[in-house]
Motif scaffolding. Structure first.
Motif, PDB file in Angstrom:
ATOM      1  N   ALA A 347      53.507 -33.821   1.052  1.00 22.51           N
ATOM      2  CA  ALA A 347      53.053 -33.146   2.353  1.00 22.51           C
ATOM      3  C   ALA A 347      54.275 -34.295   3.296  1.00 22.51           C
ATOM      4  N   ALA A 348      53.614 -35.077   2.911  1.00 25.51           N
ATOM      5  CA  ALA A 348      54.461 -36.355   3.968  1.00 25.51           C
ATOM      6  C   ALA A 348      56.251 -36.664   4.051  1.00 25.51           C
ATOM      7  N   GLN A 349      56.915 -36.299   2.989  1.00 22.67           N
ATOM      8  CA  GLN A 349      57.887 -36.606   2.903  1.00 22.67           C
ATOM      9  C   GLN A 349      59.032 -35.933   3.829  1.00 22.67           C
ATOM     10  N   ASP A 350      59.754 -36.818   4.631  1.00 16.68           N
ATOM     11  CA  ASP A 350      60.602 -36.522   5.890  1.00 16.68           C
ATOM     12  C   ASP A 350      61.340 -35.297   4.955  1.00 16.68           C
ATOM     13  N   PRO A 351      61.672 -34.197   5.252  1.00 16.47           N
ATOM     14  CA  PRO A 351      62.174 -32.929   5.353  1.00 16.47           C
ATOM     15  C   PRO A 351      64.314 -33.650   5.044  1.00 16.47           C
TER      16      PRO A 351
END
Length: 573
Positions: A347-351
């Motif tokens: 959820a926190a990963q930079d896309p």
């Protein structure tokens, strides 16, 4: 096994290298890779590859980016010889790929090897003879000078036969077989004797391959051997130092990595570590280890499952499910705490493409290897709420509120305990639908509508008008509230059939477009102070919220009545 003081075995001799440099170095560039799948790998198979299978494996290796491929031992058998001829005569070898052939230091074998290479653009002739004290004493019955003579005579013959391969660029490789078991000074002596015969230059280097034919030491000792050799070799600039590690102690990858830190330039190994005994070093693991450290390995494993499929078909071996990077379960978490951390990390990963990968427990993005996120989290009795929530959201779009994850996680854990098996994703979905979405309980909503009203003070209220069935009896309900949920809650409580308050409500879209469905989640607290969630999906958000409320009420009533039927019995397996 021997007890107490072990006299049957002795430790490997240490290398005196107090000023060793390799511990402070870092791998910053990939080595030259040489695949030996078609030789070392093939000779270790119960059923060796046929020519067609070898060709399929060769084509896979080329596709992956290998520029040096040991294609066989042409003097060992007719099928080995014929395969090499087919590669050359049918033009299967790309211009930038060099084939390598292995041969013992024996005259008739060397001559046969040269016959196999006619017409090749580039070739590495890989000559070897055994050098360890044990081999010298037990196998050959020869002393050191006689062993050196075998190597130098073989090297001289290779040199003399070069004119028989016009148009072929030949590189010479020499291996003191069992380097890992040979006295380090003698390894240097025999290699320098070979170098003196071959006379390499910085422009036309010799490959000195230093094989850990049998892995007999910790990786740091192997690194000391390589660094000592590199530092003492005359005219080091004329030689390519090559590693060829095996995995008898289970540390082939570590030994190779430390050997590269110690000064080696080249690595021979196989896909997935196939080879004699416990296998050769696994080049897939080595290359992807570098990749995860930001080093381009110049090998393409972006479709790892396809690589595994070809490998398994050609070798009739199976890649273990825990094999690094390629195994079926290496990106799968069953542990609840791991699942929760992965879920939050995703959820926190930079896309953004190229963004730093920062997901707990996943050192590499599975998508870089052509793997999906589908199998990252799988559920069994060890799993927790985070894993269950991840499956529902990533596979089916349901974004459960945090407290509801705990509630539903317990339901899935109970299911896993009942079955004693892994819970498949579709079972999680079916359980969710059975528990929350399908009407089960005494209340059923038959009709529902609202009327919005504004009084003289401009206060907005909503009146709901509903028909509800309770255990077959129809009830006409009407009540006002500050919204549809509040009005319907008041109406139900007025029946005295149930008493509850609403604690939380959330909703989100499940799809897009004119007919988009919405999901709603409601938490209620009954008159005993117990909390229960309900859920529903509809295209009308107002109706969705009311159905979610009825779902929660029914679950509360069922629990009060201790209707603890087995969820497992209600879903397909």
């Amino acid at each position: 096994m021997q007890k107490g003081r072990i006299t049957k075995y002795q430790p490997c001799p240490q290398i005196h290298l107090p000023d060793r440099q390799w511990p402070s170095r870092t791998i910053t560039t990939a080595p030259t890779w040489c695949s030996v799948d078609l030789r070392d790998g093939n000779q270790a198979l119960a059923i060796p590859m046929g020519i067609d299978e070898k060709l399929a494996m060769f084509q896979l290796l080329v596709q992956l980016g290998f520029k040096e491929i040991e294609v066989g031992f042409p003097s060992a058998s007719q099928i080995e010889f014929d395969f090499i001829r087919r590669l050359i005569e049918e033009n299967h070898i790309p211009e930038d790929v060099t084939i390598q052939v292995l041969v013992q230091a024996r005259e008739e074998l060397i001559r046969r090897t040269f016959e196999s290479l006619h017409g090749a653009h580039r070739a590495i002739v890989h000559l070897y003879n055994s050098t360890s004290p044990l081999q010298r004493r037990v196998v050959f019955g020869l002393d050191k000078p006689e062993i050196i003579a075998i190597a130098t005579r073989g090297t001289q013959l290779v040199k003399e036969l070069l004119p028989t391969l016009p148009g072929t660029e030949v590189t010479f490789e020499y291996s003191p077989e069992s380097f890992s078991l040979t006295e380090i000074e003698f390894s240097l002596e025999i290699c320098e004797a070979v170098v003196d015969v071959w006379q390499p230059t910085p422009e036309h280097k010799i490959i000195l391959n230093l094989p850990a034919t049998v892995e007999i030491s910790t990786p740091n000792v192997h690194a000391d051997q390589i660094e000592w050799f590199c530092r003492h070799l005359r005219n080091r600039e004329t030689a390519i130092i090559s590693l060829h590690t095996h995995n008898d102690r289970g540390t082939g990858v570590a030994a190779t990595e430390l050997g590269l830190l110690a000064g080696a330039d080249r690595v021979e190994g196989t896909l997935f570590g196939n080879g004699e005994r416990t296998g050769n070093v696994d080049i897939v693991t080595l290359a992807l280890n570098m990749y995860t450290q930001g080093v381009d390995p110049f090998l393409d494993f972006s479709e790892i499952d396809a690589v595994r499929a070809v490998y398994e078909k050609c070798t009739r071996l199976e890649v273990p499910i825990r094999q690094p990077y390629a195994g079926e379960l290496v990106f799968t978490a069953f542990s609840g705490s791991h699942q929760d951390a992965i879920n939050k990390g995703m959820a926190a990963q930079d896309p953004e493409p190229g963004a730093l990968w920062q997901i707990p427990y996943l050192p590499i993005d599975p998508k870089d290897l052509g793997r999906s996120y589908e199998a990252i989290i799988r559920i069994n009795s060890q799993s927790g709420k985070g894993g269950v929530a991840y499956v529902l959201e990533s596979e089916y779009g349901y974004q459960l509120p945090k407290a509801m994850r705990i509630e539903f996680g317990k339901i899935i854990n109970r299911l896993a305990d009942e079955t004693g098996e892994e819970i498949l994703n579709r079972q999680i979905l079916e359980t969710f639908e059975h528990e929350y979405l399908k009407p089960r309980g005494p209340f059923q909503i038959l009709s529902f509508r609202t009327v919005q009203e504004v009084d003289l003070l401009n206060h907005e209220t909503v009146e709901c008008v509903a028909r509800v069935s309770h255990e077959g009896q129809i009830h006409e309900l009407r009540a006002r509230g500050n919204g549809p949920i509040d009005a319907f809650t008041r109406a139900l409580n007025q029946t005295k059939l149930v008493q509850f308050t609403v604690r939380s409500y959330s909703e989100h879209a499940l799809s897009q477009g004119a007919e988009a469905r919405a999901a709603a989640y409601i938490e209620i607290q009954n008159d005993k102070g117990e909390s229960y969630f309900g859920a529903a999906t509809e295209t009308n958000i107002e109706l969705t919220s009311i159905k979610a409320l009825v779902s929660a009420v029914n679950r509360s009533v069922r629990a009060t009545r201790k209707e603890t039927d087995s969820t497992y019995d209600k879903i397909s397996v």
